[in-house]
Design an enzyme around this catalytic site. Structure first.
Site, PDB file in Angstrom:
ATOM      1  N   TRP A  99       0.834  -1.213   0.000  1.00 49.88           N
ATOM      2  CA  TRP A  99       0.000   0.000   0.000  1.00 49.88           C
ATOM      3  C   TRP A  99       0.856   1.244   0.000  1.00 49.88           C
ATOM      4  O   TRP A  99       0.568   2.213  -0.705  1.00 49.88           O
ATOM      5  CB  TRP A  99      -0.972  -0.010   1.184  1.00 49.88           C
ATOM      6  N   ASP A 163      -1.535   6.559   6.766  1.00 51.10           N
ATOM      7  CA  ASP A 163      -2.553   5.599   6.337  1.00 51.10           C
ATOM      8  C   ASP A 163      -2.788   4.657   7.515  1.00 51.10           C
ATOM      9  O   ASP A 163      -1.902   3.894   7.889  1.00 51.10           O
ATOM     10  CB  ASP A 163      -2.035   4.835   5.111  1.00 51.10           C
ATOM     11  N   LYS A 187     -11.726  -2.318   7.129  1.00 54.48           N
ATOM     12  CA  LYS A 187     -10.912  -3.212   7.935  1.00 54.48           C
ATOM     13  C   LYS A 187     -11.406  -3.256   9.382  1.00 54.48           C
ATOM     14  O   LYS A 187     -11.439  -4.309   9.979  1.00 54.48           O
ATOM     15  CB  LYS A 187      -9.439  -2.783   7.913  1.00 54.48           C
TER      16      LYS A 187
HETATM   17  C1  LIG Z   1      -6.833  -2.016   2.355  1.00 55.30           C
HETATM   18  C2  LIG Z   1      -5.821  -0.955   2.429  1.00 55.30           C
HETATM   19  C3  LIG Z   1      -5.763   0.093   1.496  1.00 55.30           C
HETATM   20  C4  LIG Z   1      -6.673   0.170   0.288  1.00 55.30           C
HETATM   21  O1  LIG Z   1      -7.946   0.532   0.635  1.00 55.30           O
HETATM   22  P1  LIG Z   1      -9.071   0.777  -0.474  1.00 55.30           P
HETATM   23  O2  LIG Z   1     -10.173   1.371   0.365  1.00 55.30           O
HETATM   24  O3  LIG Z   1      -9.410  -0.556  -1.055  1.00 55.30           O
HETATM   25  O4  LIG Z   1      -8.558   1.720  -1.493  1.00 55.30           O
HETATM   26  C5  LIG Z   1      -4.805   1.068   1.681  1.00 55.30           C
HETATM   27  N1  LIG Z   1      -3.941   1.030   2.705  1.00 55.30           N
HETATM   28  C6  LIG Z   1      -3.960   0.029   3.611  1.00 55.30           C
HETATM   29  C7  LIG Z   1      -2.973   0.035   4.733  1.00 55.30           C
HETATM   30  C8  LIG Z   1      -4.896  -0.994   3.507  1.00 55.30           C
HETATM   31  O5  LIG Z   1      -4.925  -1.987   4.407  1.00 55.30           O
END
Ligand SMILES: *Cc1c(COP(=O)(O)O)cnc(C)c1O
Length: 354
Positions: A99, A163, A187
């Site tokens: 990511w 993030d 998540k």
């Molecule tokens: C799942 C995830 C993403 C991507 O998320 P989307 O909503 O599918 O774009 C980005 N960063 C991390 C750390 C993730 O676990």
């Protein structure tokens, strides 16, 4: 048989959040209309949005001067929106996995990117030195695919953007250390379709270039996430999850629960001669637990997949880019599910080592 949901995302949510969403899909807030077909401009939905924002702030102890907004587009849209709103010349990106790599790629379209990395993604770079002239540093606190996690809120001497898609609400956070925190909700918070952003208000509006309206954070902070139609159903579910977190001891309660679960499963990985962990011990995530077979037992991988599925373990196959296994043990996962996985690993050991 009970199913134990170890999916990495979309993933397990509190049952009460699912049930309340089902009820609201039938009859939202006594309106006689489904949540799926009601205007987001109604006072009833306004209440949902306001309550979600205020609980978000309460649970994370967010200081004055920050806004919480809910957007569409996933965390992946934020990879571009962040440099669009904050990059004047240069930023540091700590590349700790898949990511983070994607975030970095987008940032390069907007300015110079200094990449910081460890030798591989199985450990985290530490003691990062940052030039004071950069606009911000971008980190990924929990690396969902590799299973590493920064469990503390560090100072870098420059604005920090994080993030937190896969560890938001898993522990208390010192929000004041961050300029912006974002994540996809699927998540730890809600079904997919909504992205949360916590942003320091006075950090906005500092770039010289124009930003299209929808990609400007200020548009959304000034309209309480109602500039356009927000993802109504996931925001509603997010609110139910937040209420569940509050009823279960808040983020301190979540941390205690998550540590207990993580300790149990990592202890079994270390003890069981068939399995081994993949990441540096000090960097192990309390959200995504990755493991593989010891070399000697490599041939048993497919068999363990089958064996664990028969025992109700769902979603423990590792990400396709890493292989092996990954048990995601997000907030809503009960300790009973971890116990069940540990027992499955022990039963497997008994079948194969006499
Ligand atoms: C799942 C995830 C993403 C991507 O998320 P989307 O909503 O599918 O774009 C980005 N960063 C991390 C750390 C993730 O676990």
């Amino acid at each position: 048989m009970k199913k134990h949901n170890f999916y990495a995302g979309p993933s397990i949510l509190p049952q009460v959040a699912i049930d309340e969403t089902i009820n609201a899909l039938k009859d939202f807030a006594g309106t006689g209309i489904s949540l799926a077909s009601i205007s987001h401009r109604t006072p009833q939905f306004d209440d949902v949005m306001n309550e979600a924002v205020s609980l978000f702030k309460e649970l994370l102890n967010i200081p004055e001067g920050y806004s919480v907004i809910f957007l569409g587009g996933g965390a992946s849209s934020q990879f571009a929106m962040i440099p669009f709103n904050f990059m004047r010349k240069k930023a540091v990106y700590v590349n700790t996995g898949t990511w983070a790599t994607k975030a970095l790629k987008e940032a390069k379209m907007f300015g110079d990117v200094v990449e910081v990395k460890s030798k591989d993604f199985f450990s985290l770079p530490k003691n990062i030195e940052v030039d004071k002239d950069v606009d911000y540093i971008h980190i990924t606190t929990n690396n969902t695919i590799y299973g590493t996690e920064y469990k503390e809120d560090l100072d870098y001497g420059v604005p920090v953007i994080a993030d937190m898609s896969s560890d938001i609400f898993s522990r208390p956070i010192d929000i004041s250390k961050y300029t912006l925190i974002y994540g996809g909700a699927q998540k730890n918070l809600a079904p997919s379709g909504v992205t949360f952003v916590i942003v320091k208000d006075d950090a906005l509006g500092k770039v010289d270039h124009k930003i299209p309206t929808m990609f400007n954070y200020a548009t959304h902070t000034s309209k309480n996430s109602m500039f356009n139609t927000p993802p109504v159903i996931p925001v509603f579910t997010a609110l139910q999850t937040l209420k569940w977190i509050k009823a279960n001891g808040g983020v301190e309660g979540m941390l205690k629960r998550n540590n207990e679960k993580a300790d149990k499963i990592y202890a079994e990985i270390e003890r069981n001669p068939i399995f081994k962990g993949t990441v540096a011990v000090e960097d192990r995530s309390i959200m995504n637990v990755c493991f593989i077979m010891e070399d000697k037992y490599k041939d048993l991988e497919v068999e363990f997949q089958k064996f664990s599925a028969e025992k109700g373990m769902i979603g423990i196959k590792g990400h396709r880019s890493v292989g092996g296994f990954r048990a995601s043990i997000y907030n809503a996962l009960d300790i009973e599910s971890v116990d069940a996985l540990v027992k499955t690993m022990q039963d497997f050991e008994k079948e194969h080592i006499k």
